[in-house]
Enzyme design. Sequence first.
Site, PDB file in Angstrom:
ATOM      1  N   ASP A 174       0.833  -1.210   0.000  1.00  0.00           N
ATOM      2  CA  ASP A 174       0.000   0.000   0.000  1.00  0.00           C
ATOM      3  C   ASP A 174       0.864   1.255   0.000  1.00  0.00           C
ATOM      4  OD1 ASP A 174      -2.609   1.392   0.220  1.00  0.00           O
ATOM      5  OD2 ASP A 174      -1.689   2.130   2.065  1.00  0.00           O
ATOM      6  N   ARG A 181      -0.793   6.470  -6.462  1.00  0.00           N
ATOM      7  CA  ARG A 181      -2.168   6.964  -6.647  1.00  0.00           C
ATOM      8  C   ARG A 181      -2.227   8.467  -6.468  1.00  0.00           C
ATOM      9  NH1 ARG A 181      -5.453   4.034  -2.408  1.00  0.00           N
ATOM     10  NH2 ARG A 181      -7.191   5.206  -3.232  1.00  0.00           N
ATOM     11  N   SER A 196      -6.837  -0.300   0.172  1.00  0.00           N
ATOM     12  CA  SER A 196      -5.810   0.481   0.868  1.00  0.00           C
ATOM     13  C   SER A 196      -6.136   0.574   2.358  1.00  0.00           C
ATOM     14  CB  SER A 196      -5.752   1.877   0.227  1.00  0.00           C
ATOM     15  OG  SER A 196      -4.968   2.736   0.991  1.00  0.00           O
ATOM     16  N   LYS A 200      -4.331  -2.096   5.831  1.00  0.00           N
ATOM     17  CA  LYS A 200      -3.691  -1.611   7.070  1.00  0.00           C
ATOM     18  C   LYS A 200      -4.572  -1.928   8.270  1.00  0.00           C
ATOM     19  CE  LYS A 200      -3.589   2.143   4.777  1.00  0.00           C
ATOM     20  NZ  LYS A 200      -3.473   3.369   4.024  1.00  0.00           N
TER      21      LYS A 200
HETATM   22  N1  URA Z   1      -7.070   6.303   3.410  1.00  0.00           N
HETATM   23  C1  URA Z   1      -6.281   5.265   3.033  1.00  0.00           C
HETATM   24  O1  URA Z   1      -5.544   4.697   3.822  1.00  0.00           O
HETATM   25  N2  URA Z   1      -6.309   4.884   1.736  1.00  0.00           N
HETATM   26  C2  URA Z   1      -7.099   5.483   0.818  1.00  0.00           C
HETATM   27  O2  URA Z   1      -7.091   5.089  -0.320  1.00  0.00           O
HETATM   28  C3  URA Z   1      -7.925   6.566   1.231  1.00  0.00           C
HETATM   29  C4  URA Z   1      -7.894   6.946   2.550  1.00  0.00           C
END
Ligand code: URA
Length: 442
Positions: A174, A181, A196, A200
């Site tokens: 990520d 991104r 994403s 986490k």
């Molecule tokens: N927060 C994240 O961790 N990822 C995203 O894509 C958007 C908000």
Amino acid sequence: MTSPYRILDRLREGHALAEEEIREVVAGATRGAAGDRSGGEAGDGWTDAQLAAFLMGAAIRGLDAAGTRALTRAMLESGERWELADEVPELADKHSTGGVADTVSLVLGPLLASCGVPVVMLTGRGLGHTGGTTDKLEAVPGLSLDLDRAACRRLLAEHGLAIGTQTPAIAPADGRLYRLRDHTATIRSIPLITASILSKKLATGAAAVVFDVKTGNGAFLTDPAAAHELARTLVEITVGLGRRASAFVTDMSQPLGEWAGHTAEVRATFECLEGHGAADLVELTYVLAEEMAAQVGRPVARGELEAAIASGRARELFDRWALAQGADPAWIARPDLSLAPVEAVVEAPRSGVLARLETQQLGLLLAEAGGSRHAAGGAIDHGVSLRCRARLGDRVEAGDELARLYLRREDDALARRLRACFAVEDEGAAPPLVAEKVVLEA
Ligand code: URA
């Protein structure tokens, strides 16, 4: 092994990618990413150009539920997984998609832990116009959010609360994909956002996650239909990966509570935990806390939450937990919550009703004035703050104070832009604080 060219070609043509192909993409993103412990060289992964093409393809073509689940799982498995619920079975977590003055995590953690429900959260930094819990907690001198699994486990055993921040070893794929991104206009994609966030969020291994998906002009997804879709996807994929989950779509068309800014939100936290917090911030905290407790099978009634505040138990837990995470004992004994010294007041230009706030703009102004490392181009100024005295739908008289900005130095242009964020009209009303609850249909 399928070549990157072949996978990208199939994505461009609109074919649903197979799980194995998505795994190839994530393995390609992980090689050489920060936190990669495979020994792989940057050269044997996918190039930035190939990954950017995948991201744009996925953003435009979309991914189906199986593809989103495969992407999430592969990104989650790209790094460490703590599986804390194996040892703390009732462990609960909450995730907000971000907004202005979203102070909920700071209040909710100690509150729920003081009612016997263990809480873990790995928090993030401010992004764009939104504030980050990691930055806010850094307004408490000494408090460290650098936690590994062992530290989390110890904190949960002793205090029922552990708040850390993202480490490079968690979801390294990520880290790389998110940076790309950011540079390729592919942030606003529900499958990519879902993978994403969850790669986490699920790494700590809480038993249940409750999502607070913001909508309104201070949210990333301003459109309620898009917020609903994100909420549904987050819940569906989390449950598909074996965790309990639910979501609320909540209002972010004005800052939550009275205070926005880092030290100011620690101040708001203490107000809530001491029983005199802003009504909307307290209400949303209760709603989310009740749901987290129910999801982990340890229901907590509203009265218990109120009693934990009235008795001082929740406030005491904040202090004990903060000290355990390194907070300066002198500061905890006598918190210095002073704000930046230069004040700019916004007065109602006429009598009427506060009908609209430019919430995203308010967040950006705060960031620019020093509230964000990125926007201010240096260290965060924790004292830069905004106090909103009037709420949407409030009746105001000409000259009434609507808001007050606390700056480090005079800035007339910023104060003018601040005033333009408030519209008083003949009529107006606040949207409901909680628009809907999203659970998986049986
Ligand atoms: N927060 C994240 O961790 N990822 C995203 O894509 C958007 C908000």
